[in-house]
Design an enzyme around this catalytic site. Structure first.
Site, PDB file in Angstrom:
ATOM      1  N   SER A 157       0.865  -1.182   0.000  1.00 38.62           N
ATOM      2  CA  SER A 157       0.000   0.000   0.000  1.00 38.62           C
ATOM      3  C   SER A 157       0.895   1.223   0.000  1.00 38.62           C
ATOM      4  CB  SER A 157      -0.906   0.014   1.229  1.00 38.62           C
ATOM      5  OG  SER A 157      -1.422   1.318   1.457  1.00 38.62           O
ATOM      6  N   GLY A 158       0.633   2.162  -0.897  1.00 42.67           N
ATOM      7  CA  GLY A 158       1.441   3.372  -0.953  1.00 42.67           C
ATOM      8  C   GLY A 158       1.265   4.248   0.266  1.00 42.67           C
ATOM      9  N   SER A 159       0.014   4.558   0.648  1.00 42.53           N
ATOM     10  CA  SER A 159      -0.209   5.440   1.796  1.00 42.53           C
ATOM     11  C   SER A 159       0.319   4.814   3.073  1.00 42.53           C
ATOM     12  CB  SER A 159      -1.698   5.784   1.929  1.00 42.53           C
ATOM     13  OG  SER A 159      -2.474   4.622   2.131  1.00 42.53           O
ATOM     14  N   GLY A 208      -1.707   5.304  -2.993  1.00 40.85           N
ATOM     15  CA  GLY A 208      -0.533   5.121  -3.823  1.00 40.85           C
ATOM     16  C   GLY A 208      -0.732   4.066  -4.881  1.00 40.85           C
ATOM     17  N   THR A 209      -1.361   2.940  -4.495  1.00 37.89           N
ATOM     18  CA  THR A 209      -1.575   1.876  -5.471  1.00 37.89           C
ATOM     19  C   THR A 209      -2.589   2.293  -6.538  1.00 37.89           C
ATOM     20  OG1 THR A 209      -3.084   0.874  -3.851  1.00 37.89           O
ATOM     21  CG2 THR A 209      -0.875  -0.078  -4.044  1.00 37.89           C
TER      22      THR A 209
END
Length: 345
Positions: free
Chosen positions: A82-84, A250-251
């Site tokens: 996960s980006g965040s 982010g993803t």
């Protein structure tokens, strides 16, 4: 340590958990998923949390190049990336002193269930002003397919993989402006689309195989050219079932880059800024591509900022009827009287 990136709250667990079985962070994640899911449900459900939050459990890295490992827990389960959550975890690692902060640009690696993640943090006057993390290699699985969705009609969608499979849909075609007052309607619409796609088909990653049913949908707003190689677009990410993310994720941003590349609209170094319902944003940068079988896979990075909200201990009251302590004792490090089992945040 409670943090947020783009509005998505990530609760970082820094202590209080026993060593987990598994030779890699991925195997430790699978252990929690299959045998010890009580921790995820405890911290994301009432009375301690809400489904819109995420939890990141810091664990010792198993890869020699990584400074720490982390396991991501969300309402949909255990995403491998996960980006965040990565932005938040990287900030927490610096703020907690696991990696001492240094002025300027500093680089280190974290170990996610998906593997090693390169982190580049910008520190100014002791403050982590931004974090850039490697986005997972992303690709388009399905391009502009159509499906009939009960209550909506025919919907055109693409499927990207960027750490999880995403349905990408045009918000304007569905009648949305992507304003905050549409949040409930966006969730209801996304729920119907995801359920319809899940009922019709599944998806398989080219190396990971079956990674479960479709968990995400991303609403794409109109694109605006801010400058050469710089695009901005309102965006909203939905997590099944029923959660609209506060950030664009982010993803989700990586999935958009994969689609733009598939359509031949990106050059190396081009940037996409996704803007959320709450006017927060992440910046995705297109690094290049490589071929994996039939798929052209996009290499990318995600840049954003995470803010620390709170430092706290969570006290687990085992005489509370809303707490299932029987599912927690085998992973809690410290054995206190049953009414006070602390987790360090």
């Amino acid at each position: 340590m409670d943090t947020h990136a783009g509005g998505d709250v990530s609760r970082i667990v820094t202590g209080g958990i026993d060593s987990l079985p598994g030779a890699t962070v991925r195997e430790q994640m699978e252990y929690l998923r299959d045998d010890a899911d009580g921790l995820r449900r405890l911290l994301l459900e009432e009375p301690y949390g809400i489904p819109e939050m995420s939890v990141d459990l810091l664990v010792p890295a198993t890869h020699p190049e990584a400074v720490a490992g982390y396991i991501i827990m969300e309402v949909m389960g255990y995403p491998i990336y996960s980006g965040s959550n990565t932005l938040c975890t990287a900030t927490a690692v610096l703020e907690s002193g696991i990696v001492p902060k240094q002025e300027g640009i500093q680089r280190f690696k974290l170990e996610a269930p998906a593997g090693l993640v390169q982190i580049e943090a910008k520190v100014h006057n002791g403050v982590v002003e931004s974090v850039t993390c490697g986005g997972l290699p992303s690709y388009i699985d399905t391009y502009r397919d159509k499906i009939h969705v009960p209550g909506i009609g025919e919907v055109t969608y693409s499927i990207a993989y960027s750490g999880g499979f995403y349905a990408l849909v045009d918000a304007t075609e569905l009648g949305f402006k992507l304003s905050r007052d549409e949040e409930r309607a966006l969730s209801e619409c996304a729920y119907k689309i995801v359920e319809a796609i899940k009922a019709q088909r599944g998806f398989s990653h080219y190396t990971l195989g079956d990674v479960g049913p479709l968990p995400f949908l991303h609403f794409m707003g109109p694109e605006e050219q801010i400058g050469e190689g710089y695009t901005r677009s309102r965006s909203t990410t939905y997590v099944h079932p029923g959660v609209i993310c506060r950030s664009t994720t982010g993803t989700g941003t990586s999935a958009r880059l994969a689609l733009m590349n598939y359509e031949g609209r990106l050059n190396v170094g081009d940037k996409l800024e996704t803007v959320s319902l709450r006017e927060t944003g992440f910046i995705g940068t297109f690094i290049g591509t490589h071929q994996e079988g039939a798929y052209q896979v996009v290499e990318n990075t995600i840049t954003g900022r995470s803010y620390v909200l709170a430092h706290s201990d969570i006290v687990i009251n085992c005489d509370d009827p809303m707490v299932a302590c029987g599912e927690l004792h085998h992973i809690l490090r410290d054995r206190h009287p049953p009414e006070t089992l602390p987790l360090e945040m």
